[in-house]
Design a protein around this motif. Structure first.
Motif, PDB file in Angstrom:
ATOM      1  N   SER A   1      42.730  37.739  44.270  1.00 32.43           N
ATOM      2  CA  SER A   1      41.930  37.852  45.492  1.00 32.43           C
ATOM      3  C   SER A   1      40.777  38.829  45.277  1.00 32.43           C
ATOM      4  N   SER A   2      39.746  38.675  46.071  1.00 32.05           N
ATOM      5  CA  SER A   2      38.644  39.630  46.046  1.00 32.05           C
ATOM      6  C   SER A   2      39.149  40.998  46.483  1.00 32.05           C
ATOM      7  N   GLU A   3      38.571  42.028  45.906  1.00 31.18           N
ATOM      8  CA  GLU A   3      38.873  43.421  46.258  1.00 31.18           C
ATOM      9  C   GLU A   3      40.365  43.741  46.159  1.00 31.18           C
ATOM     10  N   GLN A   4      40.988  43.321  45.067  1.00 31.83           N
ATOM     11  CA  GLN A   4      42.422  43.509  44.883  1.00 31.83           C
ATOM     12  C   GLN A   4      42.776  44.714  44.003  1.00 31.83           C
ATOM     13  N   PHE A   5      41.889  45.105  43.068  1.00 34.00           N
ATOM     14  CA  PHE A   5      42.247  46.111  42.073  1.00 34.00           C
ATOM     15  C   PHE A   5      41.403  47.381  42.191  1.00 34.00           C
ATOM     16  N   ASP A   6      42.038  48.504  41.809  1.00 37.21           N
ATOM     17  CA  ASP A   6      41.345  49.791  41.765  1.00 37.21           C
ATOM     18  C   ASP A   6      40.592  49.988  40.457  1.00 37.21           C
ATOM     19  N   LEU A   7      41.013  49.293  39.396  1.00 38.94           N
ATOM     20  CA  LEU A   7      40.446  49.486  38.066  1.00 38.94           C
ATOM     21  C   LEU A   7      40.390  48.164  37.314  1.00 38.94           C
ATOM     22  N   VAL A   8      39.277  47.936  36.622  1.00 38.95           N
ATOM     23  CA  VAL A   8      39.114  46.802  35.714  1.00 38.95           C
ATOM     24  C   VAL A   8      38.664  47.366  34.372  1.00 38.95           C
ATOM     25  N   VAL A   9      39.288  46.885  33.280  1.00 37.33           N
ATOM     26  CA  VAL A   9      38.957  47.354  31.938  1.00 37.33           C
ATOM     27  C   VAL A   9      38.639  46.146  31.062  1.00 37.33           C
ATOM     28  N   SER A  10      37.556  46.242  30.304  1.00 36.80           N
ATOM     29  CA  SER A  10      37.213  45.205  29.333  1.00 36.80           C
ATOM     30  C   SER A  10      36.833  45.891  28.033  1.00 36.80           C
ATOM     31  N   ASN A  11      37.565  45.563  26.988  1.00 37.55           N
ATOM     32  CA  ASN A  11      37.365  46.200  25.696  1.00 37.55           C
ATOM     33  C   ASN A  11      36.765  45.194  24.716  1.00 37.55           C
ATOM     34  N   PHE A  12      35.447  45.257  24.523  1.00 36.39           N
ATOM     35  CA  PHE A  12      34.731  44.390  23.585  1.00 36.39           C
ATOM     36  C   PHE A  12      34.920  42.911  23.885  1.00 36.39           C
ATOM     37  N   ALA A  13      34.821  42.522  25.145  1.00 38.76           N
ATOM     38  CA  ALA A  13      34.998  41.122  25.508  1.00 38.76           C
ATOM     39  C   ALA A  13      33.859  40.586  26.351  1.00 38.76           C
ATOM     40  N   VAL A  14      33.446  41.312  27.368  1.00 41.51           N
ATOM     41  CA  VAL A  14      32.486  40.781  28.342  1.00 41.51           C
ATOM     42  C   VAL A  14      31.144  40.446  27.701  1.00 41.51           C
ATOM     43  N   ASP A  15      30.733  41.186  26.677  1.00 35.97           N
ATOM     44  CA  ASP A  15      29.444  40.887  26.048  1.00 35.97           C
ATOM     45  C   ASP A  15      29.494  39.621  25.197  1.00 35.97           C
ATOM     46  N   LEU A  16      30.673  39.046  25.039  1.00 40.64           N
ATOM     47  CA  LEU A  16      30.816  37.772  24.332  1.00 40.64           C
ATOM     48  C   LEU A  16      30.924  36.592  25.298  1.00 40.64           C
ATOM     49  N   LEU A  17      30.800  36.868  26.583  1.00 36.60           N
ATOM     50  CA  LEU A  17      30.990  35.857  27.621  1.00 36.60           C
ATOM     51  C   LEU A  17      29.743  35.741  28.500  1.00 36.60           C
ATOM     52  N   PRO A  18      29.610  34.654  29.233  1.00 39.22           N
ATOM     53  CA  PRO A  18      28.480  34.515  30.161  1.00 39.22           C
ATOM     54  C   PRO A  18      28.514  35.605  31.251  1.00 39.22           C
ATOM     55  N   PRO A  19      27.393  35.861  31.908  1.00 39.16           N
ATOM     56  CA  PRO A  19      27.322  36.883  32.964  1.00 39.16           C
ATOM     57  C   PRO A  19      28.340  36.706  34.089  1.00 39.16           C
ATOM     58  N   GLN A  20      28.846  35.505  34.281  1.00 41.49           N
ATOM     59  CA  GLN A  20      29.852  35.250  35.318  1.00 41.49           C
ATOM     60  C   GLN A  20      31.068  36.161  35.147  1.00 41.49           C
ATOM     61  N   ALA A  21      31.398  36.531  33.919  1.00 30.68           N
ATOM     62  CA  ALA A  21      32.561  37.393  33.676  1.00 30.68           C
ATOM     63  C   ALA A  21      32.376  38.757  34.339  1.00 30.68           C
ATOM     64  N   LEU A  22      31.175  39.311  34.293  1.00 27.14           N
ATOM     65  CA  LEU A  22      30.920  40.591  34.964  1.00 27.14           C
ATOM     66  C   LEU A  22      31.006  40.440  36.478  1.00 27.14           C
ATOM     67  N   ARG A  23      30.491  39.338  36.993  1.00 27.76           N
ATOM     68  CA  ARG A  23      30.554  39.112  38.449  1.00 27.76           C
ATOM     69  C   ARG A  23      32.001  38.968  38.916  1.00 27.76           C
ATOM     70  N   GLU A  24      32.835  38.337  38.101  1.00 27.81           N
ATOM     71  CA  GLU A  24      34.255  38.202  38.436  1.00 27.81           C
ATOM     72  C   GLU A  24      34.953  39.568  38.417  1.00 27.81           C
ATOM     73  N   ALA A  25      34.637  40.387  37.437  1.00 29.94           N
ATOM     74  CA  ALA A  25      35.227  41.732  37.380  1.00 29.94           C
ATOM     75  C   ALA A  25      34.844  42.533  38.623  1.00 29.94           C
ATOM     76  N   GLN A  26      33.606  42.408  39.040  1.00 34.86           N
ATOM     77  CA  GLN A  26      33.144  43.119  40.236  1.00 34.86           C
ATOM     78  C   GLN A  26      33.813  42.564  41.485  1.00 34.86           C
ATOM     79  N   ARG A  27      34.008  41.272  41.541  1.00 31.48           N
ATOM     80  CA  ARG A  27      34.595  40.625  42.720  1.00 31.48           C
ATOM     81  C   ARG A  27      36.009  41.123  42.996  1.00 31.48           C
ATOM     82  N   VAL A  28      36.815  41.300  41.951  1.00 31.65           N
ATOM     83  CA  VAL A  28      38.208  41.676  42.166  1.00 31.65           C
ATOM     84  C   VAL A  28      38.415  43.174  42.383  1.00 31.65           C
ATOM     85  N   LEU A  29      37.364  43.954  42.207  1.00 33.88           N
ATOM     86  CA  LEU A  29      37.474  45.402  42.437  1.00 33.88           C
ATOM     87  C   LEU A  29      37.424  45.737  43.919  1.00 33.88           C
TER      88      LEU A  29
END
Length: 125
Positions: free
Chosen positions: A16-44
């Protein structure tokens, strides 16, 4: 603390949107389309924290095993190696984050026999 690890598709997180207090990505998001960053922001949750490690372009290719190099080349249209802090801040701001820290750092790689540079980035919603 209540900590859970989830490994899922970064493009369509099954949360769900706004579900997590913390999101961590270790050397992954820069290998993916920008949608991955928007998804990380959505669930925070509001004021949630995000911690990212991004490859530094000068070492990215050398740091990948052969299979990773082939994947990197095949996906070159979506890969975003971040060369400078302004580029990182622009990308994260576009995804809805507020960047609080960007630092170029390094670690020692036994396979490359070298110190590999990368970006550590802190952000929040």
């Amino acid at each position: 603390p209540n900590v859970e690890h989830h490994q899922r598709s970064a493009m369509r997180l099954p949360f769900s949107s706004e579900q997590f207090d913390l999101v961590v990505s270790n050397f992954a998001v820069d290998l993916l389309p920008p949608q991955a960053l928007r998804e990380a922001q959505r669930v925070l949750k509001p004021k949630g924290k995000a911690l990212f490690n991004f490859h530094f372009p000068s070492h990215l290719y050398d740091d990948l095993p052969t299979v990773g190099r082939l994947l990197w080349q095949s996906k070159s249209r979506i890969n975003r190696p971040f060369a400078d802090p302004e580029q990182i801040e622009n990308e994260l701001t576009s995804a809805g984050f507020e960047v609080t820290r960007i630092e170029k750092t390094h670690s020692y790689s036994c396979s490359a026999n070298d110190h590999l540079e990368y970006w550590e980035v802190d952000a929040e919603k």
